[in-house]
Design a protein around this motif. Structure first.
Motif, mmCIF file in Angstrom:
data_model
loop_
_atom_site.group_PDB
_atom_site.id
_atom_site.type_symbol
_atom_site.label_atom_id
_atom_site.label_comp_id
_atom_site.label_asym_id
_atom_site.label_seq_id
_atom_site.Cartn_x
_atom_site.Cartn_y
_atom_site.Cartn_z
ATOM 1 N N HIS A 189 0.832 -1.210 0.000
ATOM 2 C CA HIS A 189 0.000 0.000 0.000
ATOM 3 C C HIS A 189 0.869 1.265 0.000
ATOM 4 C CE1 HIS A 189 -3.283 -2.813 0.828
ATOM 5 N NE2 HIS A 189 -4.111 -1.851 0.471
ATOM 6 N N VAL A 207 0.807 3.985 -3.165
ATOM 7 C CA VAL A 207 0.579 5.409 -2.887
ATOM 8 C C VAL A 207 1.763 6.246 -3.386
ATOM 9 C CG1 VAL A 207 0.585 7.020 -0.926
ATOM 10 C CG2 VAL A 207 -1.038 5.103 -0.973
ATOM 11 N N ILE A 216 -4.596 -0.293 -5.439
ATOM 12 C CA ILE A 216 -4.800 -0.107 -3.994
ATOM 13 C C ILE A 216 -4.397 1.283 -3.511
ATOM 14 C CG2 ILE A 216 -4.733 -2.532 -3.335
ATOM 15 C CD1 ILE A 216 -1.756 -2.151 -2.658
ATOM 16 N N ALA A 217 -3.957 2.149 -4.430
ATOM 17 C CA ALA A 217 -3.710 3.539 -4.031
ATOM 18 C C ALA A 217 -5.041 4.259 -3.787
ATOM 19 C CB ALA A 217 -2.888 4.284 -5.079
ATOM 20 N N ARG A 218 -6.132 3.693 -4.280
ATOM 21 C CA ARG A 218 -7.464 4.196 -3.883
ATOM 22 C C ARG A 218 -7.706 3.673 -2.483
ATOM 23 N NH1 ARG A 218 -11.980 4.145 -8.557
ATOM 24 N NH2 ARG A 218 -13.102 5.061 -6.830
ATOM 25 N N ILE A 219 -7.178 4.373 -1.543
ATOM 26 C CA ILE A 219 -7.024 3.841 -0.189
ATOM 27 C C ILE A 219 -7.995 4.532 0.764
ATOM 28 C CG2 ILE A 219 -5.247 5.505 0.553
ATOM 29 C CD1 ILE A 219 -3.624 3.021 1.516
ATOM 30 N N THR A 241 -8.157 6.344 3.633
ATOM 31 C CA THR A 241 -7.111 7.109 4.334
ATOM 32 C C THR A 241 -7.167 6.930 5.845
ATOM 33 O OG1 THR A 241 -7.024 8.749 2.573
ATOM 34 C CG2 THR A 241 -6.219 9.444 4.725
ATOM 35 N N TRP A 292 -6.084 3.247 6.889
ATOM 36 C CA TRP A 292 -4.683 2.883 6.673
ATOM 37 C C TRP A 292 -3.718 3.769 7.441
ATOM 38 C CZ3 TRP A 292 -2.945 -1.609 4.703
ATOM 39 C CH2 TRP A 292 -3.902 -2.428 4.103
#
Lengths: 283, 283
Positions: free
Chosen positions: B193, B197, B223-226, B228, B231
């Motif tokens: 992750h 990012v 998975i950069a569509r996280i 926030t 995480w």
């Protein structure tokens, strides 16, 4: 686009060449030939029925072909063109699928016959396997295709490659300079491969990591199953751009590390939000 | 595993909680309840028919439930357990889905009632979306599930969570200590992750990058569509392991860069071969 009124030769009947053959067949070219120095690949291609005829020696198919699609290793392309410069049909169009363009295009163009038009192309498609037996026309479906026109290209030749790309199922064709191509590809293709390789090599857990992974690790490392010979050539052929891209990436990962070291939740949260938004907006 | 003779409450009816509900339904528990402070989530869950009944207030379902699956943010779990410590049914089993375990498990265990058995669990499953409307029982199919048994766990409680994991469709259940879990997860989940990012944030090309990507960039950045908030908590809760893993990764990416700077094809080729072999051998 049906009934393509051209004889086409694919040079290099591997995963990409074979996939071209499969996808081109639906566009119904007059004749579809393949050249490969590996007799086995030709045999497999003929048995799969994806080419009309295969050749070990390029003379005959090249003399008959209006379009030649070269799908061999970057370094071998220069030799291939040089060694066959007298074999190409008058006015034929050549294209390639190479992942780097700048130096390569210059060198090729320097030795070309005036009547031949080499349109440099790069389908953003591939698989983590090699060989014609893994060929699939599906690799082009929805893919991006990049063309890097040079000053000596005719409009109609560029248009031909563009139309074929769309005919193969690609969703988008972009035209950029060879310099911009190599800069972009250093980021969108080469850097991800460097990252995947580095991630796999970082594993020092001493457990069967496959039993502790979710989709994220699998997705990020799939391309670590890499064709070493090809990618060593591609990386070295674009080393300045790639080094820059690696350094930019290193800065960004260091920012995350620094936020962790400083227990700086605000910065960390901002970094994550920025990426999330950016990824969401990607077309 | 059918006809699960238990009343079950899911706490937190989001993507993961909702997916549990969908997958558990096939195991036919006696009653399947959900608790969520968000009335809308409860409404959606009831309308989708994935729970028997939803509650804003946890008292009633907890008092009736033999098994409680907590699917809320790590920090909220401690408060939830503390605030409801008198509401749990005698001898009930609790499990969670949290991505970090060490500090968290210690703190939870310190405040537990003696008759309650909290088995810490971590399904390696998720999606880049949030909310019950994206819930899918498919997320468990073929997934890995990790259990981190603690000294106070009964064998039968661990067995119950293990059987349910397999019942949901998971392919493998591993049992490790909370310490080892956090070390491993720092590598297989958190580091990917961080990388995704950082990769997205490195983009400074000034073009519509989505038109120049192949599968590699898309796979590496999905998975950069996280989430926030989630995480940031997970990273901070495992910062020492994660910092170590980032540093190990940085060493490996620096090795690639050094080979490029030195035009050292042999080293580069060795690095690529090592990763390729390692990835191929992954189970």
């Amino acid at each position: 686009m049906k009934g393509l009124d051209l004889n086409i030769t694919i040079v290099g009947l591997g995963l990409i060449g074979g996939s071209y053959a499969l996808a081109l067949k639906e566009l119904q070219p007059k004749k579809l030939y393949a050249v490969d120095k590996d007799e086995e690949a030709i045999k497999v291609g003929e048995e799969m029925g994806i080419i009309d005829k295969g050749f070990i020696s390029p003379e005959i198919p090249l003399k008959e072909s209006d379009l030649i699609i070269i799908c061999i290793y970057p370094k071998d392309i220069k030799d291939f063109v040089k060694n066959n410069i007298d074999n190409f049909k008058l006015g034929s169009v050549i294209t390639d699928v190479t992942g780097i363009k700048r130096e390569f295009a210059e060198e090729i163009n320097a030795g070309l016959r005036k009547d031949i038009d080499f349109v440099f192309g790069h389908p953003m498609a591939g698989r983590e396997f090699t060989g014609v037996k893994y060929a699939s026309k599906e690799i082009f479906k929805g893919a991006n295709y990049i063309i890097t026109p040079t000053e000596r290209n005719k409009e109609e030749s560029i248009k031909l490659i563009e139309d074929i790309a769309i005919g193969l199922g690609c969703k988008n064709v972009e035209k950029v300079t060879v310099e911009k191509h190599d800069e972009i590809i250093g980021f969108t293709s080469q850097l991800p491969h460097v990252i995947a390789v580095s991630l796999v090599n970082s594993d020092n857990l001493g457990v069967d990591v496959g039993k502790f992974t979710g989709d994220s690790y699998r997705d990020l490392t799939r391309i670590a199953r890499i064709n070493t010979k090809l990618w060593t050539e591609l990386f070295m052929g674009n080393r300045e751009n790639l080094i820059n891209q690696i350094e930019e990436f290193e800065k960004n990962i260091t920012d995350v590390k620094t936020a962790l070291i400083n227990k700086d939740m605000k910065s960390l949260s901002e970094i994550l939000s920025k990426a999330s938004k950016k990824r969401e907006e990607m077309s």
